[in-house]
Design a protein around this motif. Structure first.
Motif, mmCIF file in Angstrom:
data_model
loop_
_atom_site.group_PDB
_atom_site.id
_atom_site.type_symbol
_atom_site.label_atom_id
_atom_site.label_comp_id
_atom_site.label_asym_id
_atom_site.label_seq_id
_atom_site.Cartn_x
_atom_site.Cartn_y
_atom_site.Cartn_z
ATOM 1 N N SER A 1 1.990 -4.930 -7.047
ATOM 2 C CA SER A 1 2.058 -6.275 -7.621
ATOM 3 C C SER A 1 1.812 -7.382 -6.610
ATOM 4 O O SER A 1 1.835 -8.561 -6.955
ATOM 5 N N ILE A 2 1.602 -7.018 -5.332
ATOM 6 C CA ILE A 2 1.359 -8.013 -4.282
ATOM 7 C C ILE A 2 -0.079 -7.871 -3.793
ATOM 8 O O ILE A 2 -0.448 -6.836 -3.226
ATOM 9 N N GLU A 3 -0.876 -8.868 -4.020
ATOM 10 C CA GLU A 3 -2.313 -8.779 -3.773
ATOM 11 C C GLU A 3 -2.657 -8.307 -2.365
ATOM 12 O O GLU A 3 -3.502 -7.444 -2.178
ATOM 13 N N GLY A 4 -2.017 -8.839 -1.357
ATOM 14 C CA GLY A 4 -2.336 -8.474 0.020
ATOM 15 C C GLY A 4 -1.899 -7.075 0.402
ATOM 16 O O GLY A 4 -2.304 -6.548 1.442
ATOM 17 N N LEU A 5 -1.048 -6.457 -0.426
ATOM 18 C CA LEU A 5 -0.527 -5.127 -0.118
ATOM 19 C C LEU A 5 -1.023 -4.062 -1.085
ATOM 20 O O LEU A 5 -0.538 -2.926 -1.066
ATOM 21 N N ASN A 6 -2.004 -4.413 -1.911
ATOM 22 C CA ASN A 6 -2.530 -3.452 -2.892
ATOM 23 C C ASN A 6 -3.039 -2.167 -2.258
ATOM 24 O O ASN A 6 -3.000 -1.104 -2.882
ATOM 25 N N PHE A 7 -3.498 -2.272 -1.003
ATOM 26 C CA PHE A 7 -4.054 -1.101 -0.330
ATOM 27 C C PHE A 7 -3.013 0.015 -0.197
ATOM 28 O O PHE A 7 -3.353 1.206 -0.145
ATOM 29 N N ILE A 8 -1.729 -0.364 -0.145
ATOM 30 C CA ILE A 8 -0.671 0.648 -0.037
ATOM 31 C C ILE A 8 -0.611 1.485 -1.310
ATOM 32 O O ILE A 8 -0.605 2.722 -1.264
ATOM 33 N N PHE A 9 -0.573 0.818 -2.460
ATOM 34 C CA PHE A 9 -0.530 1.563 -3.724
ATOM 35 C C PHE A 9 -1.830 2.321 -3.954
ATOM 36 O O PHE A 9 -1.815 3.444 -4.478
ATOM 37 N N ASN A 10 -2.957 1.738 -3.550
ATOM 38 C CA ASN A 10 -4.244 2.399 -3.741
ATOM 39 C C ASN A 10 -4.398 3.646 -2.876
ATOM 40 O O ASN A 10 -5.306 4.452 -3.103
ATOM 41 N N ASN A 11 -3.543 3.782 -1.882
ATOM 42 C CA ASN A 11 -3.518 4.974 -1.027
ATOM 43 C C ASN A 11 -2.113 5.570 -1.039
ATOM 44 O O ASN A 11 -1.599 6.030 -0.007
ATOM 45 N N ALA A 12 -1.507 5.584 -2.209
ATOM 46 C CA ALA A 12 -0.083 5.899 -2.363
ATOM 47 C C ALA A 12 0.321 7.233 -1.741
ATOM 48 O O ALA A 12 1.289 7.308 -0.975
ATOM 49 N N TYR A 13 -0.396 8.296 -2.061
ATOM 50 C CA TYR A 13 0.017 9.616 -1.583
ATOM 51 C C TYR A 13 -0.095 9.713 -0.061
ATOM 52 O O TYR A 13 0.835 10.164 0.618
ATOM 53 N N VAL A 14 -1.234 9.281 0.473
ATOM 54 C CA VAL A 14 -1.450 9.349 1.928
ATOM 55 C C VAL A 14 -0.429 8.484 2.658
ATOM 56 O O VAL A 14 0.177 8.913 3.649
ATOM 57 N N TYR A 15 -0.240 7.271 2.164
ATOM 58 C CA TYR A 15 0.742 6.363 2.773
ATOM 59 C C TYR A 15 2.129 6.998 2.735
ATOM 60 O O TYR A 15 2.861 6.979 3.733
ATOM 61 N N GLY A 16 2.495 7.546 1.584
ATOM 62 C CA GLY A 16 3.819 8.132 1.434
ATOM 63 C C GLY A 16 4.061 9.286 2.384
ATOM 64 O O GLY A 16 5.107 9.361 3.046
ATOM 65 N N VAL A 17 3.087 10.195 2.495
ATOM 66 C CA VAL A 17 3.240 11.350 3.374
ATOM 67 C C VAL A 17 3.305 10.922 4.837
ATOM 68 O O VAL A 17 4.222 11.299 5.573
ATOM 69 N N VAL A 18 2.328 10.123 5.270
ATOM 70 C CA VAL A 18 2.196 9.784 6.688
ATOM 71 C C VAL A 18 3.314 8.850 7.161
ATOM 72 O O VAL A 18 4.001 9.141 8.148
ATOM 73 N N VAL A 19 3.502 7.736 6.467
ATOM 74 C CA VAL A 19 4.471 6.741 6.935
ATOM 75 C C VAL A 19 5.905 7.234 6.775
ATOM 76 O O VAL A 19 6.709 7.141 7.712
ATOM 77 N N THR A 20 6.242 7.765 5.616
ATOM 78 C CA THR A 20 7.608 8.256 5.402
ATOM 79 C C THR A 20 7.911 9.409 6.354
ATOM 80 O O THR A 20 8.990 9.464 6.961
ATOM 81 N N GLY A 21 6.945 10.327 6.480
ATOM 82 C CA GLY A 21 7.145 11.455 7.385
ATOM 83 C C GLY A 21 7.294 11.013 8.829
ATOM 84 O O GLY A 21 8.130 11.539 9.571
ATOM 85 N N LEU A 22 6.495 10.035 9.249
ATOM 86 C CA LEU A 22 6.550 9.553 10.631
ATOM 87 C C LEU A 22 7.885 8.882 10.934
ATOM 88 O O LEU A 22 8.488 9.121 11.989
ATOM 89 N N VAL A 23 8.350 8.051 10.022
ATOM 90 C CA VAL A 23 9.642 7.380 10.227
ATOM 91 C C VAL A 23 10.780 8.400 10.301
ATOM 92 O O VAL A 23 11.687 8.291 11.134
ATOM 93 N N TYR A 24 10.722 9.413 9.441
ATOM 94 C CA TYR A 24 11.761 10.458 9.470
ATOM 95 C C TYR A 24 11.686 11.254 10.771
ATOM 96 O O TYR A 24 12.712 11.618 11.360
ATOM 97 N N TYR A 25 10.473 11.511 11.240
ATOM 98 C CA TYR A 25 10.287 12.218 12.509
ATOM 99 C C TYR A 25 10.932 11.442 13.659
ATOM 100 O O TYR A 25 11.644 12.023 14.490
#
Length: 486
Positions: free
Chosen positions: A452-476
């Motif tokens: 819903s935020i125009e400047g951040l649409n790229f996150i939702f448009n790459n939802a799976y990749v973002y979720g795996v990489v960023v969430t996994g990295l922070v947990y690491y």
């Protein structure tokens, strides 16, 4: 850790002493959740390869290939995007499949180890809901093929409108439930028998496509529907499409322990997946390309749904035979990839209080409320809205599982503690693995808010990749800090 479990080759069996230790505590060890011992396993490389052939040689993959063409990609761009996406997700499938093979335990048990015995409700419900949703969507596709067969035999069937489409959907729904209720042996038989048939019938689609182009490859691959649309920017289409392709099999990758627990060793599960998945993805995507091009040449219109394509033929025999192909293709994908995982989850949560067959029926009933006809309203909606929504849920969970199993636990699991409900190393904070749950909720929320935020649409448009990489990295990073860099 060796007290209750015994190493056999590269897999572990739960010992009789281990079972007695489990039963001395409050536990969720039962016929459904119990690990499969090494002497009970019979899946080898060809069996896991057949599983992926059955799941990938599917109408859904055919439709996403056609859908990318209709959305504006050229056939080369669509083919590369699909193969790349499905190859990337193999990394997740093999890593999580390692757990199933090594310990013979299923996906709900992996959820418990990562999220805690109470916290596992989050991933279990999400995976269950997604599985049921996809089951409903695929059942509707299969129901369309049933509708065409009945209509070919009884032409008045189409005059009754939505009611007959829904009845056709229910007929196919019952076929899926029957196979799922029969257990994993039935799935193995279905995959083994149907895989070669599906390959032959899909080859016929390619031959038909060439026939419509008068056997000229240049003519076939240069029809307008296979060319990139000049009004569409490739890169703005590629990244969300790639993420969607990865997310497309994200749910199956997450549930691989449900299948690899039947494998005799790690070589079988990893080699079987590496051999079949990327190759068969490219093959069925090319089938979709030929079918879409052939449909344009034969009927003068863009058709992305194979059941609709089959319905355009005048020959009753062609309509019936290829509708049977659609039914078989959907069955092999739907039962193994979409229905069995949520059935296993519900069965585990019910702790053996309901017979497995009735759990299968109960789980499938929920799919009746999925309204799959809305999800299939357009190619764009299926690929860029529905699949990205699924990726937003699956990405963060997948990243957490990978880091937890590979880094936090170093793939070493205490099987006795795994089945304890109260206490043990996987009890965490009163049954909740708080850091994992917080990360899951925070990053899932970020993905959905970004839509819903125009400047951040790229996150939702790459939802799976973002979720795996960023969430996994922070947990690491969290693990390294809390474990002192170990």
């Amino acid at each position: 850790m060796e007290f209750g479990q015994r190493k056999v080759g590269d897999v572990y069996d739960l010992t009789p002493e281990g079972v007695r230790e489990i039963q001395a505590h409050d536990n969720d060890y039962n016929e459904i959740s119990a690990p499969i011992n090494s002497d009970k396993r019979d899946w080898r490389t060809k069996d896991i390869a057949n599983l992926w052939i059955g799941m990938i040689v599917s109408i859904a993959v055919y439709q996403v290939a056609s859908g990318l063409l209709v959305s504006g990609m050229s056939w080369v761009q669509a083919l590369v995007t699909i193969i790349l996406g499905h190859t990337i997700v193999m990394g997740v499938a093999i890593a999580l499949g390692h757990f199933g093979t090594k310990y013979g335990m299923n996906y709900p048990m992996l959820s418990k180890l990562v999220f805690g015995p109470k916290g596992m409700i989050f991933p279990s419900l999400i995976r269950g809901v997604l599985g049921i949703f996809w089951f409903g969507v695929q059942a509707w596709i299969g129901g369309q093929a049933v509708f065409i067969i009945i209509n070919a035999i009884y032409p008045a069937w189409s005059t009754y409108g939505f009611m007959t489409q829904f009845i056709s959907f229910l007929i196919f729904w019952m076929m899926n439930v029957y196979i799922a209720a029969s257990g994993s042996k039935a799935v193995k038989i279905l995959e083994g028998v149907s895989a070669p048939i599906l390959l032959v019938l899909s080859l016929i689609v390619i031959i038909w496509g060439f026939g419509t182009a008068k056997w000229n490859l240049h003519t076939l691959l240069n029809v307008p529907v296979l060319q990139a649309k000049g009004s569409v920017d490739f890169w703005s289409l590629f990244w969300p499409a790639l993420s969607a392709m990865i997310a497309f099999d994200g749910g199956i990758a997450l549930s691989m322990p449900d299948f690899t627990r039947h494998c005799v060793d790690q070589k079988s599960q990893s080699l079987g997946q590496i051999i079949s998945a990327p190759i068969m993805t490219g093959y069925i995507a090319f089938v979709g390309i030929c079918g879409t091009a052939g449909g344009f040449l034969a009927f003068g219109k863009e058709i992305w749904e194979p059941a609709i394509l089959v319905g355009n033929f005048n020959s009753v025999v062609i309509r019936i035979v290829f509708s049977l192909f659609i039914i078989m293709a959907v069955l092999t994908t739907n039962v193994a990839g979409n229905l069995i995982p949520p059935v296993n989850i519900v069965a585990t949560l019910l702790k053996g209080k309901l017979d497995y067959k009735w759990v299968a029926v109960l789980t499938a009933v929920f799919a009746l409320f999925a309204r799959p006809w809305d999800s299939l309203s357009s190619a764009y909606n299926l690929i860029f809205n529905v699949t990205q929504f699924l990726g937003a849920l699956l990405g963060p969970i997948s990243g957490l599982y990978l880091v937890a199993y590979l880094i936090a636990h170093h793939t070493d699991i205490d099987m006795v503690d795994a089945y304890k409900i109260n206490g043990g190393r996987y009890y965490y904070t009163k049954g909740w693995n708080v850091p994992v749950i917080v990360l899951f909720l925070v990053f899932t929320a970020i993905i959905f808010i970004s839509k819903s935020i125009e400047g951040l649409n790229f996150i939702f448009n790459n939802a799976y990749v973002y979720g795996v990489v960023v969430t996994g990295l922070v947990y690491y990073v969290y693990i390294k800090i809390t474990q002192g860099g170990k």
